[in-house]
Design an enzyme around this catalytic site. Structure first.
Site, mmCIF file in Angstrom:
data_model
loop_
_atom_site.group_PDB
_atom_site.id
_atom_site.type_symbol
_atom_site.label_atom_id
_atom_site.label_comp_id
_atom_site.label_asym_id
_atom_site.label_seq_id
_atom_site.Cartn_x
_atom_site.Cartn_y
_atom_site.Cartn_z
ATOM 1 N N HIS A 196 -63.294 -66.961 -28.148
ATOM 2 C CA HIS A 196 -64.634 -67.426 -27.774
ATOM 3 C C HIS A 196 -65.663 -66.309 -27.876
ATOM 4 O O HIS A 196 -66.847 -66.555 -28.051
ATOM 5 C CB HIS A 196 -64.635 -67.950 -26.330
ATOM 6 C CG HIS A 196 -63.575 -68.963 -26.055
ATOM 7 N ND1 HIS A 196 -63.550 -70.182 -26.703
ATOM 8 C CD2 HIS A 196 -62.510 -68.962 -25.224
ATOM 9 C CE1 HIS A 196 -62.510 -70.875 -26.272
ATOM 10 N NE2 HIS A 196 -61.860 -70.159 -25.374
ATOM 11 N N HIS B 190 -73.143 -59.911 -21.238
ATOM 12 C CA HIS B 190 -72.840 -60.219 -19.844
ATOM 13 C C HIS B 190 -71.873 -59.184 -19.283
ATOM 14 O O HIS B 190 -70.809 -58.944 -19.868
ATOM 15 C CB HIS B 190 -72.216 -61.619 -19.719
ATOM 16 C CG HIS B 190 -73.206 -62.712 -19.962
ATOM 17 N ND1 HIS B 190 -72.844 -64.005 -20.252
ATOM 18 C CD2 HIS B 190 -74.568 -62.700 -19.943
ATOM 19 C CE1 HIS B 190 -73.936 -64.747 -20.403
ATOM 20 N NE2 HIS B 190 -74.989 -63.976 -20.225
#
Ligand SMILES: *[C@@H]1O[C@H](CO)[C@@H](O)[C@H](O)[C@H]1NC(C)=O
Ligand SMILES: *[C@@H]1O[C@H](CO)[C@@H](O)[C@H](O)[C@H]1NC(C)=O
Length: 394
Positions: free
Chosen positions: A90, A142
């Site tokens: 991902h 992130h």
């Protein structure tokens, strides 16, 4: 009776069929069969009311003066232990050492990992998860932490409403290469396929962050990937970081979401979730609109000098225009003895022109001569002084 039983049996079977994948399939993607619009069928939290990412509408944010600057702890201290870079199908994940953490929230949060989200079309085609006033950045970093003061591990913290703290850093494309990001991008070629892992030299994680850690958006949200637990205290920095176009292209094109022995290679692109409804939530800001426009001392000086010059210039122009108009009026209504020393500047200021007009011609001529003799230089100086100082203007 038998047919009713059969009907119920068939209905149960149908129900089971439709309900079965809800618990079984954990192979999610961003688009396709188990794409983001289907996530909530398999991961119920993804359909919650406090999901991430969100679009930050700056006119609807609320200034909260209690939001102090965040202080990363141990970000620059890697003790030369290598990091692990991992393609999880991902995104590219870097696992972070447990001595890294975050101060400035009500609890201490310990770092776990960081990862990136990106698009596919190069600069200005989206890729960030959060948007500001509807505008995407090209990518987003992130840095994920868990509340180690209240919970023993990430696994227990990630389901709690105060369990996680994630730093969101918006990434845009510009001219210059961002060397800090090369610490990650240079090694993507070694984890091209899903499930591949590599050790990379440790580096200063602080160097990936924007300089200004004091101005940010804060809201309560979720993990942006399944299982979408609503456990994240989000900090989205106002300042964006910049990478080069070549760096963005590396991020967008090197990785596959498919495994090394899969028949088809699928590029790992557009791994960002659409923005979710804010619902009842409020996005708070650590900075007010005015402080957002704070000026440096240099800028203040420049503006003050500029305004002063402007005022003086305007005063001179207005004075000149007024005097010219009065001079023209005088020319129209009486005969003025135009004398070589009499400029338009000299005619008006005092009451002299009017008193002069009441004098007889010889007196007038006399006075003029005296004036010229005594005052011609000092008079001119006085004029200049009064022009130079704007306070003398009405
Ligand atoms: C689960 O999702 C994957 C990815 O979309 C799909 O290939 C697979 O067939 C699904 N499996 C089940 C049991 O639904
Ligand atoms: C987040 O939720 C907690 C608990 O419900 C609340 O105290 C806090 O003010 C919220 N923070 C923000 C930024 O909305």
């Amino acid at each position: 009776m038998d047919s009713l039983g059969l009907l119920i049996f068939v209905m149960l079977l149908c129900f089971q069929w439709t309900a079965a994948p809800a618990t079984k399939n954990t192979t999610w993607t961003y688009s396709g069969l188990v794409g983001q619009s289907e996530w909530s069928r398999y991961f119920p939290d993804c359909g919650g009311t406090s999901q991430s990412p969100v679009d930050v509408v700056t006119t609807k944010t609320k200034f909260d003066p209690s939001l102090i600057p965040l202080t990363p702890r141990g970000y620059s201290q890697h003790n030369n232990n290598p990091f692990t870079l991992y393609n999880n199908g991902h995104t590219a994940v870097i696992e972070l050492p447990e001595w890294m953490g975050l101060e400035g929230l009500p609890w201490f949060f310990t770092a776990v990992q960081m990862h990136l989200h990106w698009g596919s079309g190069g600069p200005s085609y989206g890729g960030s998860e959060h948007t500001i006033n509807g505008l995407s950045a090209d990518a987003e970093l992130h840095v994920v932490h868990y509340n180690s003061e209240l919970y023993p591990s990430m696994a227990t913290a990630m389901t709690q409403s105060d369990g996680m703290a994630v730093l969101g850093i918006l990434i845009v494309t510009g001219e210059e290469t961002n060397l800090a990001f090369n610490n990650i991008l240079n090694y993507l070629g070694r984890i091209r396929h899903a499930n591949q892992k590599v050790s990379i030299p440790a580096f200063d994680v602080h160097s990936l962050l924007p300089k200004d850690l004091g101005r940010y958006y804060r809201y309560n949200g979720s993990l942006t990937t399944p299982p979408c637990y609503q456990s994240v205290i989000w900090t989205l920095f106002h300042e964006r970081v910049q990478i080069s176009k070549a760096q963005l292209m590396k991020m967008e094109t090197i990785l596959y979401s498919s495994k090394v022995d899969d028949d088809d290679r699928i590029q790992l692109q557009d791994n960002y979730r659409k923005t979710q409804p804010l619902n009842a939530r409020v996005v708070f800001t650590s900075f007010s609109a005015e402080s957002g426009k704070e000026l440096s001392p240099g800028e203040v000086t420049a503006i003050v000098i500029g305004v002063m010059c402007g005022c003086v210039g305007l005063a001179v122009i207005i004075r000149f225009i007024v005097k010219t108009i009065r001079f023209l009026k005088l020319l129209n209504h009486e005969t003025v003895v135009v004398n070589s020393s009499t400029s338009s500047w000299d005619v008006l200021p005092s009451n002299r022109p009017t008193s002069m007009s009441r004098m007889s011609q010889p007196e007038k001529a006399n006075e003029k001569k005296q004036d010229m003799a005594l005052n011609s230089t000092s008079e001119a100086e006085k004029k200049e002084e009064s022009l130079a100082s704007p306070q003398t203007e009405p």
